[in-house]
Scaffold this active site. Structure first.
Site, short mmCIF file in Angstrom:
data_model
loop_
_atom_site.label_atom_id
_atom_site.label_comp_id
_atom_site.label_asym_id
_atom_site.label_seq_id
_atom_site.Cartn_x
_atom_site.Cartn_y
_atom_site.Cartn_z
N HIS A 194 2.35 5.17 -3.35
CA HIS A 194 2.63 6.62 -3.32
C HIS A 194 3.91 6.86 -4.11
CE1 HIS A 194 -0.58 7.44 -0.43
NE2 HIS A 194 -0.37 6.18 -0.12
N GLN B 47 0.85 -1.21 0.00
CA GLN B 47 0.00 0.00 0.00
C GLN B 47 0.88 1.25 0.00
OE1 GLN B 47 -2.40 -0.68 3.53
NE2 GLN B 47 -3.84 -1.94 2.41
N ARG C 175 -3.42 8.22 4.34
CA ARG C 175 -3.16 7.05 5.19
C ARG C 175 -3.46 7.25 6.66
NH1 ARG C 175 -3.64 3.10 1.52
NH2 ARG C 175 -2.37 3.58 -0.31
N HIS D 173 5.54 18.29 1.23
CA HIS D 173 4.26 18.39 0.51
C HIS D 173 3.71 16.99 0.20
CE1 HIS D 173 1.20 19.22 -2.39
NE2 HIS D 173 1.87 18.61 -3.34
C1 LIG Z 1 -8.34 4.03 1.43
C2 LIG Z 1 -7.62 3.68 0.17
C3 LIG Z 1 -8.07 2.64 -0.60
C4 LIG Z 1 -7.39 2.30 -1.78
N1 LIG Z 1 -7.85 1.24 -2.52
C5 LIG Z 1 -7.20 0.90 -3.65
C6 LIG Z 1 -7.64 -0.22 -4.45
O1 LIG Z 1 -8.62 -0.87 -4.12
N2 LIG Z 1 -6.93 -0.52 -5.56
C7 LIG Z 1 -5.85 0.22 -5.96
O2 LIG Z 1 -5.26 -0.11 -6.99
N3 LIG Z 1 -5.41 1.26 -5.24
C8 LIG Z 1 -6.03 1.62 -4.10
N4 LIG Z 1 -5.58 2.67 -3.36
C9 LIG Z 1 -4.38 3.39 -3.80
C10 LIG Z 1 -4.77 4.74 -4.43
O3 LIG Z 1 -5.55 4.56 -5.60
C11 LIG Z 1 -3.51 5.55 -4.79
O4 LIG Z 1 -2.77 4.83 -5.75
C12 LIG Z 1 -2.61 5.78 -3.60
O5 LIG Z 1 -3.37 6.24 -2.50
C13 LIG Z 1 -1.55 6.82 -3.95
O6 LIG Z 1 -2.19 8.06 -4.08
P1 LIG Z 1 -1.67 9.18 -5.08
O7 LIG Z 1 -1.63 8.66 -6.48
O8 LIG Z 1 -2.49 10.41 -4.86
O9 LIG Z 1 -0.19 9.43 -4.51
P2 LIG Z 1 1.20 9.65 -5.27
O10 LIG Z 1 1.51 8.47 -6.12
O11 LIG Z 1 2.17 10.03 -4.22
O12 LIG Z 1 0.94 10.85 -6.22
C14 LIG Z 1 0.72 12.15 -5.67
C15 LIG Z 1 -0.01 12.96 -6.70
O13 LIG Z 1 0.83 13.11 -7.86
C16 LIG Z 1 0.05 13.04 -9.04
N5 LIG Z 1 0.49 11.87 -9.83
C17 LIG Z 1 1.48 11.00 -9.51
N6 LIG Z 1 1.65 10.11 -10.51
C18 LIG Z 1 0.74 10.44 -11.46
C19 LIG Z 1 0.39 9.88 -12.71
N7 LIG Z 1 1.01 8.82 -13.24
N8 LIG Z 1 -0.60 10.46 -13.41
C20 LIG Z 1 -1.27 11.53 -12.93
N9 LIG Z 1 -0.99 12.11 -11.75
C21 LIG Z 1 -0.01 11.56 -11.02
C22 LIG Z 1 -1.40 12.91 -8.58
O14 LIG Z 1 -1.96 14.19 -8.46
C23 LIG Z 1 -1.29 12.30 -7.21
O15 LIG Z 1 -2.40 12.56 -6.37
C24 LIG Z 1 -6.23 3.03 -2.19
C25 LIG Z 1 -5.79 4.09 -1.39
C26 LIG Z 1 -6.47 4.42 -0.24
C27 LIG Z 1 -5.95 5.56 0.62
#
Ligand SMILES: Cc1cc2nc3c(=O)[nH]c(=O)nc-3n(C[C@H](O)[C@H](O)[C@H](O)COP(=O)(O)OP(=O)(O)OC[C@H]3O[C@@H](n4cnc5c(N)ncnc54)[C@H](O)[C@@H]3O)c2cc1C
Length: 275
Positions: free
Chosen positions: A93, A89, A200, A191
């Site tokens: 990020h 998990q 989380r 950030h």
């Molecule tokens: C409660 C919970 C349940 C979840 N359940 C699932 C699940 O069932 N299945 C699953 O696969 N995942 C799941 N996830 C994971 C979730 O979908 C995200 O992948 C994870 O939380 C990372 O978030 P993020 O992409 O915002 O963060 P980061 O990867 O740190 O990215 C930060 C920000 O950068 C930008 N960014 C980074 N990379 C890209 C990109 N390639 N394209 C566009 N923008 C980008 C976005 O704005 C993003 O918000 C879950 C997460 C949570 C918290």
């Protein structure tokens, strides 16, 4: 935590802050603090920041208005030890630098996550990704712990036997369970770390990664207390409303009755949320 009770971040550096039965978070190093954020912001605004007189006021302004780049001036580096299911998990990020144990290179230790009895709870009926509030029957929890310990030990014994007959580490490890402890270094700017924490620390995140996020939050609060306070106010504990929700709230505030159409909307949202 007020500034008078602020934890000394230097005292946290190097400490293994224990999580669960064998995990930890260790703050390796950090660069910058609230002052670094303020210095960067004042460069960008120059004389424009004169109207914001206090450091606290400026940081709160930045957080509230999502002027995020000054928060990127602070860097944090951690050493994490956690079970593989938490690592999976965590590694979703993408905005961090990571280096983790290679199970192809190193022999893994016989260390597995076993939940505490209070954390062993049944499937939630309202949240498909979570567990209910009430505990399992004590005998059921005890039985589960014994089964986990038995399977972990058997799987690890097989792993060890495979290594002893000369099997490559990269193949011997393929059946090791997700509860096995692993370790990684994690470097992230403030950030992105706050974004990680917003997801989380949320009650929808799995309890075990939330326990780690609490410790990361403790370090962040010690390093940048004014920023953490603003983050709690404007992000973590803030509530946002959709356009439709705002319209319904305005109706209620005007003292109007909600119609069956309004309530149907509510029902649709509830179903979508629980899907
Ligand atoms: C409660 C919970 C349940 C979840 N359940 C699932 C699940 O069932 N299945 C699953 O696969 N995942 C799941 N996830 C994971 C979730 O979908 C995200 O992948 C994870 O939380 C990372 O978030 P993020 O992409 O915002 O963060 P980061 O990867 O740190 O990215 C930060 C920000 O950068 C930008 N960014 C980074 N990379 C890209 C990109 N390639 N394209 C566009 N923008 C980008 C976005 O704005 C993003 O918000 C879950 C997460 C949570 C918290």
């Amino acid at each position: 935590m007020s500034s008078s009770t602020r934890e000394d971040p230097q005292a946290l550096v190097g400490q293994e802050l224990k999580v669960h039965n064998a995990g930890f978070v260790r703050l390796i190093d950090f660069m910058g603090d609230d002052a670094a954020i303020i210095a960067a912001a004042r460069v960008s605004y120059g004389a424009g920041t004169r109207s914001i007189r206090t450091h606290r006021g400026l940081i709160r302004y930045l957080m509230r208005n999502r002027h995020t780049s000054p928060f990127e001036m602070v860097e944090l580096k951690f050493h994490i030890k956690a079970p593989i299911f938490v690592e999976r998990q965590w590694f979703r990020h993408r905005t961090a630098s990571i280096n983790s144990i290679s199970q192809r290179y190193s022999e893994m230790r016989e260390e597995f996550f076993i939940p505490e009895p209070y954390a062993i709870r049944p499937q939630s009926e309202t949240n498909r990704q979570g567990r209910a509030e009430e505990p399992m029957l004590q005998e059921t929890a005890q039985w589960a712990i014994e089964q986990w310990q038995k399977v972990n030990h058997e799987t690890y014994s097989l792993y060890h036997q495979l290594l002893e007959v000369g099997m490559s580490r990269e193949l011997a490890r393929i059946d090791l369970p997700l509860s096995l402890y692993t370790e990684w270094y994690w470097k992230i700017n403030l950030h992105n770390c706050l974004h990680f924490l917003s997801l989380r620390l949320d009650p929808h995140a799995q309890e075990e990664i939330r326990d780690y996020a609490q410790v990361i939050a403790r370090c962040v609060r010690a390093i940048a207390p004014i920023t953490y306070e603003a983050f709690e106010d404007y992000v973590l504990d803030a509530v946002t409303f959709s356009k439709t929700e705002m319209q319904l709230l305005q109706k209620l505030l005007r003292g109007e009755q909600l119609t069956s159409d309004d309530l149907d909307h509510g029902e649709t949202w509830r179903r979508e949320f629980e899907r």
